[in-house]
Design a protein around this motif. Structure first.
Motif, PDB file in Angstrom:
ATOM      1  N   THR A 167       0.844  -1.130   0.009  1.00  0.00           N
ATOM      2  CA  THR A 167      -0.080   0.057  -0.082  1.00  0.00           C
ATOM      3  C   THR A 167       0.695   1.191   0.094  1.00  0.00           C
ATOM      4  O   THR A 167       1.877   1.219   0.243  1.00  0.00           O
ATOM      5  CB  THR A 167      -0.940  -0.017   1.088  1.00  0.00           C
ATOM      6  OG1 THR A 167      -0.178  -0.002   2.466  1.00  0.00           O
ATOM      7  CG2 THR A 167      -1.805  -1.206   1.061  1.00  0.00           C
ATOM      8  N   ASP A 168       0.269   2.302  -0.594  1.00  0.00           N
ATOM      9  CA  ASP A 168       1.064   3.514  -0.683  1.00  0.00           C
ATOM     10  C   ASP A 168       1.779   3.987   0.759  1.00  0.00           C
ATOM     11  O   ASP A 168       3.264   4.321   0.634  1.00  0.00           O
ATOM     12  CB  ASP A 168      -0.040   4.661  -1.041  1.00  0.00           C
ATOM     13  CG  ASP A 168       0.830   5.933  -1.377  1.00  0.00           C
ATOM     14  OD1 ASP A 168       1.976   5.670  -2.179  1.00  0.00           O
ATOM     15  OD2 ASP A 168       0.321   7.184  -1.346  1.00  0.00           O
ATOM     16  N   ASN A 169       1.227   3.711   2.003  1.00  0.00           N
ATOM     17  CA  ASN A 169       1.972   4.302   3.031  1.00  0.00           C
ATOM     18  C   ASN A 169       3.204   3.330   3.591  1.00  0.00           C
ATOM     19  O   ASN A 169       4.022   3.632   4.256  1.00  0.00           O
ATOM     20  CB  ASN A 169       0.912   4.337   4.382  1.00  0.00           C
ATOM     21  CG  ASN A 169       0.638   2.715   4.506  1.00  0.00           C
ATOM     22  OD1 ASN A 169       0.079   2.112   3.694  1.00  0.00           O
ATOM     23  ND2 ASN A 169       0.518   2.431   5.700  1.00  0.00           N
ATOM     24  N   MET A 170       3.237   2.098   2.802  1.00  0.00           N
ATOM     25  CA  MET A 170       4.418   1.175   3.132  1.00  0.00           C
ATOM     26  C   MET A 170       5.781   1.684   2.221  1.00  0.00           C
ATOM     27  O   MET A 170       6.800   1.197   2.577  1.00  0.00           O
ATOM     28  CB  MET A 170       4.107  -0.123   2.624  1.00  0.00           C
ATOM     29  CG  MET A 170       3.117  -0.717   3.557  1.00  0.00           C
ATOM     30  SD  MET A 170       2.229  -2.334   2.970  1.00  0.00           S
ATOM     31  CE  MET A 170       3.716  -3.418   3.032  1.00  0.00           C
ATOM     32  N   VAL A 171       5.636   2.588   1.303  1.00  0.00           N
ATOM     33  CA  VAL A 171       6.788   2.902   0.378  1.00  0.00           C
ATOM     34  C   VAL A 171       7.387   4.264   1.035  1.00  0.00           C
ATOM     35  O   VAL A 171       6.951   5.266   0.518  1.00  0.00           O
ATOM     36  CB  VAL A 171       6.298   2.844  -1.089  1.00  0.00           C
ATOM     37  CG1 VAL A 171       7.552   3.208  -1.786  1.00  0.00           C
ATOM     38  CG2 VAL A 171       5.952   1.250  -1.200  1.00  0.00           C
ATOM     39  N   GLY A 172       8.580   4.250   1.406  1.00  0.00           N
ATOM     40  CA  GLY A 172       8.997   5.691   1.576  1.00  0.00           C
ATOM     41  C   GLY A 172       9.849   6.085   0.620  1.00  0.00           C
ATOM     42  O   GLY A 172      10.024   5.557  -0.356  1.00  0.00           O
ATOM     43  N   ALA A 173      10.472   7.652   1.051  1.00  0.00           N
ATOM     44  CA  ALA A 173      11.161   8.043  -0.039  1.00  0.00           C
ATOM     45  C   ALA A 173      12.482   7.110  -0.483  1.00  0.00           C
ATOM     46  O   ALA A 173      12.945   6.440   0.589  1.00  0.00           O
ATOM     47  CB  ALA A 173      11.616   9.507   0.425  1.00  0.00           C
ATOM     48  N   THR A 188       1.783   6.355  -9.153  1.00  0.00           N
ATOM     49  CA  THR A 188       2.002   7.764  -9.649  1.00  0.00           C
ATOM     50  C   THR A 188       3.039   8.458  -8.784  1.00  0.00           C
ATOM     51  O   THR A 188       3.353   9.496  -9.490  1.00  0.00           O
ATOM     52  CB  THR A 188       0.364   8.250  -9.576  1.00  0.00           C
ATOM     53  OG1 THR A 188       0.199   8.058  -7.774  1.00  0.00           O
ATOM     54  CG2 THR A 188      -0.500   7.600 -10.261  1.00  0.00           C
ATOM     55  N   ARG A 189       3.499   7.981  -7.901  1.00  0.00           N
ATOM     56  CA  ARG A 189       4.572   8.378  -7.057  1.00  0.00           C
ATOM     57  C   ARG A 189       6.001   8.147  -7.589  1.00  0.00           C
ATOM     58  O   ARG A 189       6.876   8.820  -7.290  1.00  0.00           O
ATOM     59  CB  ARG A 189       4.463   8.290  -5.591  1.00  0.00           C
ATOM     60  CG  ARG A 189       3.417   9.062  -4.641  1.00  0.00           C
ATOM     61  CD  ARG A 189       3.122   8.457  -3.398  1.00  0.00           C
ATOM     62  NE  ARG A 189       4.537   8.440  -2.594  1.00  0.00           N
ATOM     63  CZ  ARG A 189       4.875   7.424  -1.629  1.00  0.00           C
ATOM     64  NH1 ARG A 189       3.887   6.547  -1.548  1.00  0.00           N
ATOM     65  NH2 ARG A 189       6.185   7.636  -0.985  1.00  0.00           N
ATOM     66  N   ALA A 190       5.994   6.780  -8.343  1.00  0.00           N
ATOM     67  CA  ALA A 190       7.181   6.478  -8.588  1.00  0.00           C
ATOM     68  C   ALA A 190       7.703   6.758 -10.149  1.00  0.00           C
ATOM     69  O   ALA A 190       6.985   7.082 -10.882  1.00  0.00           O
ATOM     70  CB  ALA A 190       7.185   4.936  -8.639  1.00  0.00           C
ATOM     71  N   GLU A 191       9.172   6.824 -10.158  1.00  0.00           N
ATOM     72  CA  GLU A 191       9.447   6.737 -11.606  1.00  0.00           C
ATOM     73  C   GLU A 191       9.695   5.314 -12.004  1.00  0.00           C
ATOM     74  O   GLU A 191      10.162   4.450 -11.668  1.00  0.00           O
ATOM     75  CB  GLU A 191      10.989   7.205 -11.428  1.00  0.00           C
ATOM     76  CG  GLU A 191      11.507   7.847 -12.854  1.00  0.00           C
ATOM     77  CD  GLU A 191      10.990   9.107 -13.201  1.00  0.00           C
ATOM     78  OE1 GLU A 191      10.709   9.350 -14.551  1.00  0.00           O
ATOM     79  OE2 GLU A 191      10.304   9.929 -12.244  1.00  0.00           O
ATOM     80  N   ILE A 192       8.945   5.005 -13.311  1.00  0.00           N
ATOM     81  CA  ILE A 192       8.714   3.638 -13.527  1.00  0.00           C
ATOM     82  C   ILE A 192       9.664   3.290 -14.713  1.00  0.00           C
ATOM     83  O   ILE A 192       9.647   3.767 -15.806  1.00  0.00           O
ATOM     84  CB  ILE A 192       7.120   3.486 -13.994  1.00  0.00           C
ATOM     85  CG1 ILE A 192       6.295   3.577 -12.659  1.00  0.00           C
ATOM     86  CG2 ILE A 192       6.889   2.022 -14.425  1.00  0.00           C
ATOM     87  CD1 ILE A 192       4.954   3.950 -13.320  1.00  0.00           C
ATOM     88  N   THR A 225      17.668  11.168  -8.198  1.00  0.00           N
ATOM     89  CA  THR A 225      17.817  12.012  -6.856  1.00  0.00           C
ATOM     90  C   THR A 225      17.666  10.724  -5.709  1.00  0.00           C
ATOM     91  O   THR A 225      17.087   9.658  -5.824  1.00  0.00           O
ATOM     92  CB  THR A 225      16.732  12.930  -6.548  1.00  0.00           C
ATOM     93  OG1 THR A 225      15.553  12.259  -6.239  1.00  0.00           O
ATOM     94  CG2 THR A 225      16.433  13.921  -7.636  1.00  0.00           C
ATOM     95  N   PRO A 226      18.292  11.063  -4.656  1.00  0.00           N
ATOM     96  CA  PRO A 226      18.436   9.945  -3.509  1.00  0.00           C
ATOM     97  C   PRO A 226      16.829   9.842  -3.137  1.00  0.00           C
ATOM     98  O   PRO A 226      16.582   8.628  -2.548  1.00  0.00           O
ATOM     99  CB  PRO A 226      19.180  10.362  -2.637  1.00  0.00           C
ATOM    100  CG  PRO A 226      19.976  11.745  -3.248  1.00  0.00           C
ATOM    101  CD  PRO A 226      18.995  12.224  -4.309  1.00  0.00           C
ATOM    102  N   SER A 227      15.881  10.731  -3.236  1.00  0.00           N
ATOM    103  CA  SER A 227      14.649  10.553  -2.415  1.00  0.00           C
ATOM    104  C   SER A 227      13.555   9.950  -3.266  1.00  0.00           C
ATOM    105  O   SER A 227      12.602   9.546  -3.148  1.00  0.00           O
ATOM    106  CB  SER A 227      14.184  11.784  -2.099  1.00  0.00           C
ATOM    107  OG  SER A 227      13.721  12.829  -3.245  1.00  0.00           O
TER     108      SER A 227
END
Lengths: 350, 350
Positions: A222-228, A251-255, A294-296
């Motif tokens: 789930t979305d909350n499990m994946v940190g920067a 949608t948050r990730a570089e794919i 980027t590192p994040s």
């Protein structure tokens, strides 16, 4: 036994059985084999435009899928037969079995027939670790592994061989699967923690590998499990109707993907619009586009498995078994004295 | 030899080598084999709508083509690997070699691996003769055969086994090919005439079989060579850019095909508009549409070879070899004690 003449050398195709594949892998050493294999895969990614590419040809049924995965360069043609039947395991069968053939483009004759159940497990893992070398944070030390089935240990071995990862956090909905992986991986010298939930498994991990088998739109992450800054190695979503990640992660990730026309149908990105931006891995490997910038950043390898990886694996095995006892000659091809006289050959075999 | 346990029964796939295929065909008798095979092909044409169908997946190169031909019904999946390299013959190789696999749809496991170079020659001939049973004039006694290569004698045997044709008129641009066919067919009791031209070969023939190998837009038959009432069995035009008949023959003939989406790309009808009327053979066999409707009609079987015919052939062979010595067990599939423990199996093989 008969008095008939033996078939000529042209009639025989070297065959690598499961037993010989295991002997070859063990004689080489699993990690050395994975490094060698990853080298062949990387070499083929670096010359990606040279290949004849097509999405795999799938035959779906209610219980699973059977696929053919062909590709070719100017010299060789290769294809893999592979099935995916999630319910097989409960009946004592493998979820995935496979075999493949490498041929000469010049005359169409097969030059290698190989088991690929073991080899697919190795090439999938080698590809994941190769991609992580380009995308994962440079200081990654801990990998979470959600889904501890047949692919799990191969992934772990490849990430150690290629990325130096030795610390693992395991979770599976079936504790017996985690126990099995714990046993195998501890024996290999990994530092392993068994976890009670996916949430617990991802704690402190810089790399998250998801590798589950159920054919459904699942939400392993789930979305909350994946940190920067995390790199996600998503293996299990590889078929229409089979995904593992919540859409919000995408949608948050570089794919990053292997071959967009196939991944858009089979991968995690089947959840997204068909024009959602993705990056092709071969371009990253060639330095033509950025990988992790980027590192994040959250990087996601939306792995579905592409024919070129199997082609590389067949090339690697063909080179490794040449001149060894790890293959046996198989009388697969008709070879009449006069190539036009197939019927006469049949008559002379009486 | 090792102390390792033998693979379990699940690991083995029955394999029919070229040698075993020839033994099976000879033990059955070529004509009985062709009749049995045609029965399986006809049964599958009669349930045509049940199949998962797709045009074959071709990989073209300058020297030839390598193709995968998959299809499936609810119970079985089958595919054939086949190449076509017209220049091979001059280098001592077969123009066409092939092998195939039949699998269980329920679990994806292969249940038969078979050579299909010999088997393809037989199934192509069986299909031609089966189609002629529906389309050729009822009183046909003489067949012209233009192109006397590897497929020629199989066609002749099938037309005798299924249609009672015993009189043949042969022509090939290479007299050595005709000599070879004469020798083989005379030994089989055919009444054979060697001809100096295609024009001479078609004299008095009610059936014309064209079976040449050159990859070009050829004109093996010109319009003036084809009289009223003839059935044309056009085998060699089976690839983009490879045809045998002058276009004018096509516009005079009633055209029958296996699977229009494939034939329009590969068959003689690649010379026609994509909406030119053709009739599907399965509908003729089911009595849903007419086959030959007048004695003066020119009927044309624009044969390219479809995956279902190979599926039928694999089913036929699987049934014939079950419980016999005509197959050997091949260690093609990994079968760990615990299906999730592929890695452990590898470790235990050390």
């Amino acid at each position: 036994m008969t008095d008939r003449p033996e078939p000529s050398a042209l009639a025989y195709v070297p065959f690598v059985s499961v037993d010989n594949m295991m002997r070859l892998v063990n004689a080489t050493g699993v990690e050395d084999f994975l490094r060698g294999l990853a080298g062949y895969i990387e070499a083929d990614f670096l010359r990606w435009p040279e290949f004849d590419k097509t999405p795999r040809v799938a035959s779906h049924s209610k219980d699973g899928v059977i696929e053919l995965m062909p590709t070719a360069d100017a010299e060789n043609y290769g294809f893999k037969y592979v099935n995916g039947h999630p319910a097989n395991m409960r009946q004592g069968y493998q979820t995935v079995t496979a075999f493949g053939v490498l041929s000469s483009v010049a005359n169409g004759y097969p030059i290698l027939l190989s088991e690929m159940t073991v080899l697919t497990a190795l090439r999938t893992a080698a590809t994941s670790a190769l991609v992580a070398k380009y995308l994962a944070p440079k200081d990654a030390q801990v990998m979470a592994m959600i889904g501890n089935g047949a692919q799990c240990e191969f992934q772990a071995m490849a990430f150690r061989a290629l990325c130096g990862i030795n610390r693992l956090r395991l979770y599976d909905i079936d504790p017996a699967a985690t126990e099995k992986a714990m046993r195998n991986l501890t024996a290999q010298g990994f530092e392993v923690v068994a976890c009670d939930s996916g949430m617990q498994a991802v704690e402190g991990a810089q790399i998250i590998t998801t590798c589950t088998a159920d054919k459904q739109y699942a939400t392993v992450l789930t979305d909350n499990m994946v940190g920067a800054g995390v790199h996600i190695n998503a293996i299990g979503g590889d078929c229409p109707g089979k995904t593992e990640l919540h859409r919000d992660i995408l949608t948050r990730a570089e794919i990053f993907v292997e071959y967009p026309p196939q991944t858009r149908v089979e991968g995690e990105i089947q959840q997204l619009d068909p024009d959602h931006a993705v990056t092709e891995l071969w371009q990253v490997m060639r330095g033509e586009v950025a990988g992790r910038s980027t590192p994040s950043q959250i990087t996601l390898f939306d792995s579905v498995g592409f024919a070129i990886e199997d082609f590389s694996a067949l090339r690697f095995v063909a080179d490794r078994v040449a001149g060894t006892g790890f293959s046996q000659p198989l009388d697969l091809l008709a070879d009449p004295d006069d190539p036009r006289d197939l019927f006469g050959m049949l008559g002379r075999a009486v």
